[in-house]
Design an enzyme around this catalytic site. Structure first.
Site, PDB file in Angstrom:
ATOM      1  N   GLY A  47      36.866  -5.582 -70.386  1.00 46.88           N
ATOM      2  CA  GLY A  47      36.063  -6.871 -70.037  1.00 46.88           C
ATOM      3  C   GLY A  47      35.552  -7.599 -71.539  1.00 46.88           C
ATOM      4  N   ASP A 109      24.586  -4.038 -67.627  1.00 46.58           N
ATOM      5  CA  ASP A 109      24.278  -4.141 -67.056  1.00 46.58           C
ATOM      6  C   ASP A 109      23.947  -2.887 -66.331  1.00 46.58           C
ATOM      7  OD1 ASP A 109      23.899  -3.734 -63.648  1.00 46.58           O
ATOM      8  OD2 ASP A 109      26.120  -4.511 -63.301  1.00 46.58           O
ATOM      9  N   VAL A 159      29.229 -11.377 -61.838  1.00 44.35           N
ATOM     10  CA  VAL A 159      30.544 -12.488 -62.899  1.00 44.35           C
ATOM     11  C   VAL A 159      31.733 -12.347 -63.221  1.00 44.35           C
ATOM     12  CG1 VAL A 159      27.875 -13.278 -63.897  1.00 44.35           C
ATOM     13  CG2 VAL A 159      29.224 -11.537 -65.228  1.00 44.35           C
ATOM     14  N   ASP A 165      36.322  -9.907 -64.571  1.00 40.09           N
ATOM     15  CA  ASP A 165      37.172  -9.706 -63.682  1.00 40.09           C
ATOM     16  C   ASP A 165      36.688  -8.969 -62.381  1.00 40.09           C
ATOM     17  OD1 ASP A 165      36.942  -7.021 -63.939  1.00 40.09           O
ATOM     18  OD2 ASP A 165      38.266  -6.160 -62.533  1.00 40.09           O
TER      19      ASP A 165
HETATM   20  P1  XMP Z   1      26.963  -0.712 -66.685  1.00 40.41           P
HETATM   21  O1  XMP Z   1      26.744  -0.552 -65.284  1.00 40.41           O
HETATM   22  O2  XMP Z   1      27.871   0.374 -66.588  1.00 40.41           O
HETATM   23  O3  XMP Z   1      28.214  -1.621 -66.355  1.00 40.41           O
HETATM   24  O4  XMP Z   1      26.225  -1.083 -67.701  1.00 40.41           O
HETATM   25  C1  XMP Z   1      29.013  -1.817 -67.544  1.00 40.41           C
HETATM   26  C2  XMP Z   1      30.093  -2.351 -67.283  1.00 40.41           C
HETATM   27  O5  XMP Z   1      30.674  -2.200 -65.901  1.00 40.41           O
HETATM   28  C3  XMP Z   1      31.347  -4.036 -65.623  1.00 40.41           C
HETATM   29  N1  XMP Z   1      30.062  -4.957 -65.096  1.00 40.41           N
HETATM   30  C4  XMP Z   1      30.947  -5.991 -64.751  1.00 40.41           C
HETATM   31  N2  XMP Z   1      32.308  -6.502 -64.357  1.00 40.41           N
HETATM   32  N3  XMP Z   1      31.509  -8.691 -63.544  1.00 40.41           N
HETATM   33  C5  XMP Z   1      32.224  -7.736 -64.503  1.00 40.41           C
HETATM   34  O6  XMP Z   1      33.544  -8.230 -64.275  1.00 40.41           O
HETATM   35  C6  XMP Z   1      29.798  -7.915 -63.710  1.00 40.41           C
HETATM   36  O7  XMP Z   1      28.949  -8.818 -63.217  1.00 40.41           O
HETATM   37  C7  XMP Z   1      29.997  -6.889 -64.057  1.00 40.41           C
HETATM   38  N4  XMP Z   1      28.458  -5.980 -64.081  1.00 40.41           N
HETATM   39  C8  XMP Z   1      28.928  -5.411 -64.527  1.00 40.41           C
HETATM   40  C9  XMP Z   1      31.776  -4.373 -67.399  1.00 40.41           C
HETATM   41  O8  XMP Z   1      32.956  -3.664 -66.910  1.00 40.41           O
HETATM   42  C10 XMP Z   1      31.453  -3.744 -68.143  1.00 40.41           C
HETATM   43  O9  XMP Z   1      31.064  -3.249 -69.436  1.00 40.41           O
END
Ligand code: XMP
Length: 186
Positions: A47, A109, A159, A165
């Site tokens: 990402g 996140d 998003v 993605d």
């Molecule tokens: P965490 O929950 O481990 O998540 O902090 C981090 C990783 O989760 C993916 N992620 C997303 N990918 N849209 C995406 O395309 C989103 O809204 C989203 N939220 C979390 C992402 O790979 C991130 O590094």
């Protein structure tokens, strides 16, 4: 499918302007000119690839890039699962003791992914360890991890675009797009 993903949350101009400013924040911390500290920059794939490419073009000082790969959203799932290292830190130098490490990720996140990365890297005792994210979601963190540099704070919406993605689609869109509740249109 690609063009009708959802509504634009952050457009190209906003992204470009904010990354300019963010690069300035980084230059303030790491220095610039002959006294700049070399940065060991670790993008979290996949990402962060577009964000990293735009950011490092604005950082003219000494800098090495060692990408790592973490899996946390397998397939089309939009709900966090346990983060795990997919390919390990194989290309990373063994000795980070004299290195200023900057992790670059797409989103903070729940914090599971960056928590894992932080654990792995802090065990190698780098000279400094900082985290830079494109997006910081306004959600409770599962792991207590802070980003030192944040391009944008966003609400709790899924998003895509600008490297992000849904089921590996949409990474090529130049804006950051909020998917409608329930996921992407078919
Ligand atoms: P965490 O929950 O481990 O998540 O902090 C981090 C990783 O989760 C993916 N992620 C997303 N990918 N849209 C995406 O395309 C989103 O809204 C989203 N939220 C979390 C992402 O790979 C991130 O590094």
């Amino acid at each position: 499918m690609q063009t009708d993903a959802g509504s634009v949350m952050i457009d190209r101009e906003q992204i470009a302007q904010r990354i300019d400013a963010l690069a300035g924040e980084l230059r303030d911390v790491y220095g610039h000119g002959p006294d700049a500290k070399p940065i060991t920059l670790i993008p979290v794939l996949t990402g962060a690839f577009m964000f990293t490419a735009d950011l490092i073009r604005r950082l003219p000082g000494p800098l090495q890039v060692f990408p790592i790969s973490i899996s946390s959203y397998p397939g089309a799932a939009t709900k966090a699962r346990q983060a795990r290292v997919r390919e390990g830190l194989t290309d990373l130098p063994d000795d980070l003791s004299d290195r200023h490490v900057l992790v670059v990720d797409d989103i903070l996140d729940t914090g599971q992914t960056l928590g894992l990365v932080h654990d792995l890297l802090s065990a190698k005792a780098p000279a400094s360890l900082r985290i830079c994210v494109l997006l910081r979601k306004d959600v409770p963190r599962v792991r207590d991890v802070e980003a030192d540099f944040v391009a944008f704070d966003i609400p709790d919406e899924f998003v895509v675009g600008y490297g992000l993605d849904y089921d590996d689609y949409y990474r090529n869109l130049p804006e950051i797009i909020a998917l409608p509740p329930g996921g992407a249109p078919a």
